[in-house]
Design a protein around this motif. Structure first.
Motif, mmCIF file in Angstrom:
data_model
loop_
_atom_site.group_PDB
_atom_site.id
_atom_site.type_symbol
_atom_site.label_atom_id
_atom_site.label_comp_id
_atom_site.label_asym_id
_atom_site.label_seq_id
_atom_site.Cartn_x
_atom_site.Cartn_y
_atom_site.Cartn_z
ATOM 1 N N THR A 11 0.852 -1.183 0.000
ATOM 2 C CA THR A 11 0.000 0.000 0.000
ATOM 3 C C THR A 11 0.888 1.232 0.000
ATOM 4 O O THR A 11 1.782 1.361 0.841
ATOM 5 C CB THR A 11 -0.927 0.015 1.238
ATOM 6 N N TYR A 13 0.662 5.160 0.428
ATOM 7 C CA TYR A 13 -0.123 6.328 0.826
ATOM 8 C C TYR A 13 0.534 7.540 0.200
ATOM 9 O O TYR A 13 1.735 7.760 0.346
ATOM 10 C CB TYR A 13 -0.162 6.461 2.354
ATOM 11 N N ARG A 15 -0.341 11.586 -2.131
ATOM 12 C CA ARG A 15 -1.248 12.704 -2.429
ATOM 13 C C ARG A 15 -0.836 13.287 -3.768
ATOM 14 O O ARG A 15 0.251 13.024 -4.268
ATOM 15 C CB ARG A 15 -1.234 13.771 -1.338
ATOM 16 N N GLU A 40 -1.485 -1.112 -4.100
ATOM 17 C CA GLU A 40 -2.683 -0.341 -3.780
ATOM 18 C C GLU A 40 -2.224 1.082 -3.460
ATOM 19 O O GLU A 40 -1.374 1.283 -2.599
ATOM 20 C CB GLU A 40 -3.367 -0.979 -2.564
ATOM 21 N N GLU A 41 -2.774 2.044 -4.169
ATOM 22 C CA GLU A 41 -2.395 3.446 -3.963
ATOM 23 C C GLU A 41 -3.566 4.177 -3.323
ATOM 24 O O GLU A 41 -4.689 4.123 -3.832
ATOM 25 C CB GLU A 41 -2.025 4.082 -5.306
ATOM 26 N N ILE A 42 -3.300 4.842 -2.200
ATOM 27 C CA ILE A 42 -4.356 5.546 -1.477
ATOM 28 C C ILE A 42 -3.967 7.011 -1.326
ATOM 29 O O ILE A 42 -2.910 7.336 -0.775
ATOM 30 C CB ILE A 42 -4.596 4.920 -0.089
ATOM 31 N N ASP A 43 -4.839 7.896 -1.811
ATOM 32 C CA ASP A 43 -4.654 9.341 -1.688
ATOM 33 C C ASP A 43 -5.124 9.752 -0.294
ATOM 34 O O ASP A 43 -6.310 9.660 0.018
ATOM 35 C CB ASP A 43 -5.464 10.061 -2.764
ATOM 36 N N ILE A 44 -4.187 10.200 0.543
ATOM 37 C CA ILE A 44 -4.545 10.528 1.921
ATOM 38 C C ILE A 44 -5.496 11.715 2.022
ATOM 39 O O ILE A 44 -6.164 11.886 3.029
ATOM 40 C CB ILE A 44 -3.302 10.785 2.799
ATOM 41 N N THR A 46 -8.214 12.081 0.636
ATOM 42 C CA THR A 46 -9.611 11.666 0.547
ATOM 43 C C THR A 46 -10.159 11.257 1.909
ATOM 44 O O THR A 46 -11.336 10.923 2.025
ATOM 45 C CB THR A 46 -9.776 10.475 -0.424
ATOM 46 N N ASN A 47 -9.309 11.294 2.944
ATOM 47 C CA ASN A 47 -9.713 10.836 4.262
ATOM 48 C C ASN A 47 -9.022 11.689 5.326
ATOM 49 O O ASN A 47 -7.789 11.731 5.381
ATOM 50 C CB ASN A 47 -9.338 9.362 4.404
ATOM 51 N N LEU A 50 -6.489 9.800 7.561
ATOM 52 C CA LEU A 50 -5.225 9.515 6.876
ATOM 53 C C LEU A 50 -4.384 10.772 6.707
ATOM 54 O O LEU A 50 -3.163 10.734 6.851
ATOM 55 C CB LEU A 50 -5.482 8.868 5.515
#
Length: 92
Positions: A11, A13, A15, A40-44, A46-47, A50
């Motif tokens: 993952t 994390y 932006r 898995e790429e998660i844009d912090i 959006t939360n 995070l």
């Protein structure tokens, strides 16, 4: 040839507009040439949780939920962690 048999998730994390994040992603994509894992790429941004947790640390890399690097992500460090994980899974 794949060096690991166990399904692994990395993952990232990140932006938008983050040069270090772009470099980290490129390094992880290079690792996919030798290691089998899901990225898995998660844009912090959006939360809120995070953003609060990782705002000053990004990019942050987790392997199967375990933090293995942040800021400047070294692909050799990540590769070593994948190797360690692979070896520990072989012992199970």
């Amino acid at each position: 040839m794949t060096l690991t048999m166990t399904p692994t998730t990395i993952t990232l994390y990140t932006r938008n507009h983050c040069p270090l994040c772009d470099k980290a992603k490129a390094s992880l994509l290079e690792l996919k040439e030798n290691w089998e894992f899901t990225l898995e790429e998660i844009d912090i941004e959006t939360n809120d949780d995070l953003t609060e947790r990782y705002g000053l640390m990004i990019p942050v890399v987790h392997i199967d939920g375990e933090e293995v690097g942040f800021g400047f992500v070294d692909k050799f460090d990540v590769s070593n962690r994948l190797q360690e994980k692979s070896q520990s899974n072989e012992l199970k």
